[in-house]
Design an enzyme around this catalytic site. Structure first.
Site, PDB file in Angstrom:
ATOM      1  N   GLU A  94      54.698  36.251  14.590  1.00 37.24           N
ATOM      2  CA  GLU A  94      55.119  35.406  15.706  1.00 37.24           C
ATOM      3  C   GLU A  94      54.060  35.470  16.793  1.00 37.24           C
ATOM      4  O   GLU A  94      53.997  36.439  17.548  1.00 37.24           O
ATOM      5  CB  GLU A  94      56.472  35.864  16.272  1.00 37.24           C
ATOM      6  CG  GLU A  94      57.629  35.629  15.326  1.00 37.24           C
ATOM      7  CD  GLU A  94      58.980  35.940  15.974  1.00 37.24           C
ATOM      8  OE1 GLU A  94      59.033  36.091  17.212  1.00 37.24           O
ATOM      9  OE2 GLU A  94      59.973  36.029  15.227  1.00 37.24           O
ATOM     10  N   GLU A 129      62.830  41.808  13.139  1.00 35.59           N
ATOM     11  CA  GLU A 129      62.613  42.681  14.300  1.00 35.59           C
ATOM     12  C   GLU A 129      63.614  43.846  14.337  1.00 35.59           C
ATOM     13  O   GLU A 129      64.156  44.171  15.397  1.00 35.59           O
ATOM     14  CB  GLU A 129      62.697  41.867  15.606  1.00 35.59           C
ATOM     15  CG  GLU A 129      61.630  40.791  15.696  1.00 35.59           C
ATOM     16  CD  GLU A 129      61.708  39.947  16.971  1.00 35.59           C
ATOM     17  OE1 GLU A 129      60.654  39.750  17.582  1.00 35.59           O
ATOM     18  OE2 GLU A 129      62.803  39.498  17.335  1.00 35.59           O
TER      19      GLU A 129
END
Length: 645
Positions: free
Chosen positions: A279, A205
């Site tokens: 995710e 991320e």
């Protein structure tokens, strides 16, 4: 009759043929024994093409492949239960395991590495392979994961100029040293070498951090140069996709609620490439003082179904959350005035519960995933029995003030020093736990923390508790002494409640007293500092000390309590419940189960059966403020009042 020479001995032709036949038979037997013993080695010869992302669909070994993944973190699950949890993942219809790698556990002190026992990553990868699961490895170095400092070791913060997750040399040198140890263990487990790893994630991320354009290429090269050859991926939310990618790695997306525009955007920046939700958040984390988050099966199943209908690959984060054992929980700081620490449980409202139970989500997901398999799914592994043991009997107590001589040698310092810069743990500083700062005062008045307490301090005058300082409460009135201008000891027991794991403040996660504090607007000086990181050596010293007092004698808090849990028969999982206690930490047989705190939402702590043994088990509790002395056990977790995500 013709004859010939074998091994220098001349033999008739028939005998020669017979001998060669025996040698060939022996070779075949040896080959079969070898292949039985080392099946992976033989498989290695036959593997050609790994996971590719060159068209709109993944291929594996040249055939179309859809990733049906689930996240389980080996460091959050007792090793004795790894196999149980992975079998339950496979039985749900998933074909791929994803896991992070926590740098802070693997290198607790700079240059000291640990890949054993609970941290034996290679054993975890072997196990996945033996069960027929593929693996997507997410080695960081930053992992977020609601884990202290996103998995980065706190000793990095000893450098006052440290810039985490950038190409600052102090950081890249440390990453290189860690990757030198980690990646050589990972390389043999890649698909191309016969192992289960089909993809490796570059950082994590980064688009939500994005402080250095050179950083992602550096991490990518750090992987490639050490022998990573499988498909590279990155992982970001929609906003992060704009800045989180790196050339040569497939970008994937993270979300919970499906927005078709997000999928369209992913398609636009990567046309004709496979789309994957790295995710898919199956639940959410909890914070102390908030409610317990749930994400209902009714909300989740239609989204998962739609993702699969759209021909995307998916990874459930989490499939099984496990537990933030010890002091490893992170903290949340986005969009709120002050950080809030994560609770000890990482149940996450995931399809497989903290203790490995099936949930309604699990059964519904299994039904959905079964439609994407030709053969019937494996049978469900049986559930593990739990037990509500008889209450543990609290036998003795020992005040914090009576155990300070068991800590490392205290430091005398004119100014306060933060945890990480204390000269302890071979000059790696203190990472976790509590630090006691003591100084002499000669009068009462207004104590002001100047917001330099990280994160929470119990304040004492001559060992008498007078109040709490934290982000919210930064001033406290101290009473005057009985003797005017008499010398008294001011003590601040400061707890690191968990470092922030996500957002822009990672460089600011030093703990303890991070600056000056004032009494009546005068800066306090001349401290004695005790490090209380509650490591096994310290616990052994206090457990074996002869200073314990019986429960009939008066307690002065904070206090350590010793109790015995008697286990009759084979140990089973249980949950510990402390309704009459306030806040502290629990250890069972030397293992740190984590923090408890009456403000909730979490009201029980998971106790894995494999950490218990027949007969008496040693329970040690560090309680900050109050107790009724009752240590209860239950078969049912209590995560507190629930609220929808």
């Amino acid at each position: 009759m013709e004859s010939s020479s074998v091994f220098g001995v001349r033999l008739p032709l028939k005998q020669r043929y017979f001998l060669l036949l025996c040698i060939a038979a022996g070779a075949i037997i040896t080959y079969h024994k070898f292949t039985r013993k080392y099946p992976v080695e033989i498989k290695r010869m036959s593997r050609v093409a790994g996971l590719t992302a060159n068209t709109s669909q993944f291929t594996l070994e040249g055939k179309p492949f859809r990733i049906l993944g689930g996240s389980i973190h080996y460091f959050r699950v007792p090793r004795a239960y790894w196999q149980d949890r992975l079998m339950k993942l496979k039985s749900c219809g998933l074909n791929t395991l994803t896991t992070y790698v926590p740098w802070n556990l693997h290198e607790p002190e700079q240059g000291v590495f640990n890949f054993e026992d609970q941290l034996d990553l290679e054993a975890f990868l072997h196990l996945a392979s033996s069960l027929g699961l593929w693996v997507i490895l997410r080695p960081g170095p930053y992992i977020c994961a609601e884990w202290d400092l996103g998995g980065l070791p706190s000793w990095l913060l000893r450098d006052r100029n440290m810039k985490l997750r950038t190409t600052y040399q102090g950081f890249t040198d440390a990453v290189n040293a860690f990757f030198d140890q980690l990646i050589k263990k990972v390389v043999p487990h890649q698909f191309s070498k016969g192992g289960p790893i089909i993809a490796v994630q570059v950082e994590n991320e980064y688009g939500s951090y994005a402080k250095d354009k050179e950083y992602m290429p550096f991490i990518k090269e750090a992987l490639l140069s050490r022998g990573i050859t499988e498909l590279l991926m990155t992982s970001d939310n929609k906003e992060g996709l704009k800045l989180g990618g790196v050339k040569g790695a497939l970008e994937t997306i993270n979300f919970q609620k499906l927005n078709l525009n997000d999928i369209k955007y992913l398609d636009e920046i990567q046309p004709q490439r496979p789309k994957m939700v790295m995710e898919y958040w199956s639940g959410w984390f909890d914070l102390w003082g908030n409610l317990h988050h749930v994400y209902t099966a009714e909300d989740m199943i239609p989204v998962v179904t739609e993702i699969l209908v759209m021909d995307l690959s998916i990874n459930l984060y989490m499939f099984h959350g496990g537990t933030n054992f010890g002091f490893m929980n992170g903290a949340f700081a986005v969009g709120i005035p002050a950080p809030k620490p994560m609770v000890t449980s990482y149940d996450y409202d995931a399809p497989l519960s903290e203790a490995g139970d099936y949930t309604s989500k699990y059964h519904l997901l299994r039904n959905v995933f079964s439609h994407y398999h030709i053969h019937p799914l494996p049978e469900l592994p049986p559930l593990r029995e739990r037990r509500a043991y008889q209450p543990a009997v609290v036998q003795q107590h020992l005040s914090l003030w009576d155990i300070l001589h068991f800590t490392d040698k205290p430091l005398k310092s004119e100014k306060p020093i933060n945890m990480e810069n204390l000269p302890v743990n071979n000059n790696n500083g203190q990472s976790y736990g509590y630090t006691l700062y003591e100084t002499i005062i000669t009068r009462g008045g207004l104590l002001n923390s100047k917001n330099n307490i990280r994160d929470r301090a119990l304040v004492f005058v001559d060992k008498i508790f007078v109040g709490v300082l934290d982000y919210k409460t930064q001033e406290l009135a101290l009473p005057d002494g009985k003797v005017s201008h008499g010398r008294r000891t001011l003590g601040l027991l400061v707890e690191n409640c968990g470092r922030v794991n996500y957002g822009q403040t990672l460089d600011e996660q030093r703990k303890g007293l991070v600056g000056d504090i004032e009494l009546n607007k005068e800066v306090l000086r001349d401290f004695i500092i005790h490090s209380l990181d509650m490591k096994p050596g310290f616990l052994n010293r206090i457990e074996n000390s002869g200073h314990w007092k019986s429960m009939r004698e008066q307690q002065s808090f904070p206090t350590f309590f010793q109790a015995k849990l008697y286990v009759n028969g084979s140990p089973k999982d249980t949950f510990i419940k402390l309704p009459g206690w306030s806040k502290g930490v629990i250890f069972i047989n030397g293992k740190n189960l984590g923090r408890y705190w009456s403000i909730g939402p979490q009201q029980t702590l998971y106790v894995p059966g494999p950490w218990l043994h027949r007969g008496d088990n040693q329970v040690l509790l560090f309680e900050e403020q109050e107790t009724d002395g009752k240590v209860l056990f239950t078969t049912t977790p209590d995560y507190g009042m629930a609220v929808d995500v």
